[in-house]
Design an enzyme around this catalytic site. Structure first.
Site, PDB file in Angstrom:
ATOM      1  N   ASP A 191     -37.715  27.100 -23.807  1.00 48.50           N
ATOM      2  CA  ASP A 191     -36.311  25.112 -24.179  1.00 48.50           C
ATOM      3  C   ASP A 191     -37.003  24.696 -25.594  1.00 48.50           C
ATOM      4  O   ASP A 191     -36.061  24.713 -26.013  1.00 48.50           O
ATOM      5  CB  ASP A 191     -36.913  24.587 -22.699  1.00 48.50           C
ATOM      6  CG  ASP A 191     -36.269  23.005 -23.517  1.00 48.50           C
ATOM      7  OD1 ASP A 191     -35.120  23.075 -24.064  1.00 48.50           O
ATOM      8  OD2 ASP A 191     -36.262  21.586 -22.238  1.00 48.50           O
ATOM      9  N   LYS A 204     -48.911  32.295 -23.553  1.00 47.90           N
ATOM     10  CA  LYS A 204     -49.930  31.081 -23.818  1.00 47.90           C
ATOM     11  C   LYS A 204     -50.947  32.264 -22.830  1.00 47.90           C
ATOM     12  O   LYS A 204     -52.172  31.443 -22.777  1.00 47.90           O
ATOM     13  CB  LYS A 204     -49.885  29.482 -23.897  1.00 47.90           C
ATOM     14  CG  LYS A 204     -50.583  29.411 -24.798  1.00 47.90           C
ATOM     15  CD  LYS A 204     -50.310  29.319 -26.749  1.00 47.90           C
ATOM     16  CE  LYS A 204     -52.023  28.763 -26.607  1.00 47.90           C
ATOM     17  NZ  LYS A 204     -52.371  28.521 -28.396  1.00 47.90           N
ATOM     18  N   ASP A 222     -47.301  30.039 -30.273  1.00 56.52           N
ATOM     19  CA  ASP A 222     -46.709  29.464 -31.686  1.00 56.52           C
ATOM     20  C   ASP A 222     -46.765  30.096 -32.431  1.00 56.52           C
ATOM     21  O   ASP A 222     -46.237  30.188 -33.619  1.00 56.52           O
ATOM     22  CB  ASP A 222     -48.801  28.604 -31.487  1.00 56.52           C
ATOM     23  CG  ASP A 222     -49.547  29.513 -31.150  1.00 56.52           C
ATOM     24  OD1 ASP A 222     -49.250  30.260 -30.261  1.00 56.52           O
ATOM     25  OD2 ASP A 222     -50.897  29.035 -31.206  1.00 56.52           O
ATOM     26  N   ASP A 275     -34.055  25.734 -29.616  1.00 63.04           N
ATOM     27  CA  ASP A 275     -33.625  24.309 -30.405  1.00 63.04           C
ATOM     28  C   ASP A 275     -34.502  24.786 -31.359  1.00 63.04           C
ATOM     29  O   ASP A 275     -33.378  24.865 -32.651  1.00 63.04           O
ATOM     30  CB  ASP A 275     -34.686  23.192 -29.816  1.00 63.04           C
ATOM     31  CG  ASP A 275     -33.925  22.286 -29.564  1.00 63.04           C
ATOM     32  OD1 ASP A 275     -33.198  23.145 -27.709  1.00 63.04           O
ATOM     33  OD2 ASP A 275     -33.702  21.128 -28.768  1.00 63.04           O
ATOM     34  N   TYR A 281     -41.849  22.837 -14.812  1.00 62.83           N
ATOM     35  CA  TYR A 281     -40.403  22.286 -14.945  1.00 62.83           C
ATOM     36  C   TYR A 281     -40.003  21.621 -13.328  1.00 62.83           C
ATOM     37  O   TYR A 281     -39.083  21.546 -12.730  1.00 62.83           O
ATOM     38  CB  TYR A 281     -39.423  22.534 -15.031  1.00 62.83           C
ATOM     39  CG  TYR A 281     -38.761  22.588 -16.817  1.00 62.83           C
ATOM     40  CD1 TYR A 281     -39.050  23.421 -17.724  1.00 62.83           C
ATOM     41  CD2 TYR A 281     -37.931  21.767 -17.519  1.00 62.83           C
ATOM     42  CE1 TYR A 281     -39.637  22.707 -18.723  1.00 62.83           C
ATOM     43  CE2 TYR A 281     -37.767  21.469 -18.504  1.00 62.83           C
ATOM     44  CZ  TYR A 281     -38.648  22.790 -19.084  1.00 62.83           C
ATOM     45  OH  TYR A 281     -38.111  22.550 -20.825  1.00 62.83           O
TER      46      TYR A 281
END
Ligand code: NAI
Length: 346
Positions: A241, A184, A217, A245, A137
């Site tokens: 982010d 990750k 993941d 959701d 970002y």
């Protein structure tokens, strides 16, 4: 709950000064509901209206006018509706700019099952702690040669240690048992590796809270299979982010999950969801996420009693009536749902 940013000059007999940013799309509808419910709960608030988002960009040539930043600096607290950011062109995100300008480094998103909202799982009770100022970002990207674009992912020791410290302190304060750092680092060995190193170091200084790690993941897989496996998730900006959701999907969707953007001086409270252009202006948006964000804000302001009354009213309406908005399978409009919350205040 949140001990930051409270105005030192606040007197109980005067209203709290709070910046109100309605935002775009469903923003005016859901923040309007929150203002009404906060007032119905008897909390004196002097709302200082300020603009941000696509409408502000059209009017002022910037999605985040200086006056808005100054207002939040002055009040220390804002309730914000979602702001629209055009995809692949147009103005930069007002959210990212606001979080950077006010150094709102911690994004806190409590994800809880809602009474009366049937989902695949009962009793979900998670907290997402997302680093809010860096990562992909940073917005640093350029065309290297036509057909090749480079975007920089910035991870710093300072920001990673600061968000880890925030997460552990939050966990200690709230009696949370475990923090899981999500990464990750098998692929991004340096950037996510540095993030993990900072989390591990911070974990050693807070032995009362258990600590573990999971690849992002695998985390998504485990969350949809068995969310009770997690307690506090600690993530960089982008993973935070996306995973937010996913977590919203576990408890009824974007209409119900609140959030807080916290810095050392200012706090901006806003739902996880966006401006929902597909339903904007129809009067059918679910204001629950914004109402719950307002109760986080009230606790931050020391108005715990009023916050509790509003949270209980939401629980009562969702748990014991069929008044609910379309996203939760009901027929109520935003206005009818808000009326029901006001009527259910104890
Ligand atoms: P979105 O969250 O606005 O909408 C996704 C889906 O969820 C839509 O079908 C929408 O109708 C539904 N939804 C969201 N909130 C709802 C609510 N309160 N009640 C009922 N249904 C609701 O995500 P989308 O469509 O990807 O983004 C739209 C715009 O919002 C974009 O410009 C994006 O940049 C912006 N955005 C802004 C955020 C913020 O200001 N904090 C956060 C996320 C997105």
């Amino acid at each position: 709950m949140l001990a930051r940013g409270r105005r030192k000059d606040y007197q109980p007999d005067m209203g709290h000064a709070v910046t109100l940013i309605e935002g775009d799309g469903i923003g005016p509808e859901v923040t309007g509901a929150a203002v009404r419910v906060v007032e119905a709960a008897g909390v004196g608030v002097d709302w200082e209206r300020a603009e941000a988002g696509a409408a502000a960009a059209a009017r002022h040539g910037t999605a985040l006018p200086d006056a808005t930043i100054e207002s939040v600096r002055r009040t220390g607290v804002a309730l914000k509706g979602p702001t629209t950011t055009p995809v692949a062109s147009g103005h930069a995100s007002a959210n990212v700019a606001l979080r950077k300008a006010l150094d709102l480094y911690a994004n806190l998103r409590p994800v809880r099952s809602q009474a009366g909202v049937k989902t695949r799982y009962d009793g979900v009770d998670l907290v997402v702690v997302r680093e809010n100022t860096e990562d992909l970002y940073s917005g640093i990207e350029h065309v290297v040669v036509p057909g090749v674009v480079e975007t920089l992912k910035i991870i710093t020791e300072r920001a990673s240690s600061r968000i880890a410290e925030f997460a552990f302190r939050h966990a200690e304060r709230e009696g949370r048992r475990r923090i899981t750092a999500v990464h990750k680092a098998n692929i991004m060995k340096l950037s996510d590796g540095l993030f993990l190193e900072c989390c591990r170091r911070t974990a050693r200084a807070h032995p009362a809270v258990a600590y573990d790690e999971i690849i992002v993941d695998a985390c998504c897989l485990q969350l949809v299979r068995d969310p009770s496996r997690f307690d506090v998730l600690l993530l960089e900006n982008l993973y935070g982010d996306i995973v937010s959701d996913l977590c919203a999907g576990l408890v009824g969707g974007l209409g119900v999950v609140p959030g807080a953007n916290l810095g050392d001086r200012c706090a901006v409270f806003e739902a996880v969801h966006g401006s929902a252009p597909d339903i904007a202006g129809k009067g059918i948006a679910n204001p629950t996420a914004c109402l719950r964000s307002a109760t986080l804000m009230l606790r931050h302001l020391g108005e715990d009693r009023a916050a509790g009354r509003i949270d209980r009213a939401i629980d009562r309406v969702l748990g014991a009536s069929d008044v609910r908005t379309q996203d939760l399978g009901g027929k109520a409009t935003t206005l009818q749902f808000t009326d029901a919350i006001v009527a259910a205040l104890d």
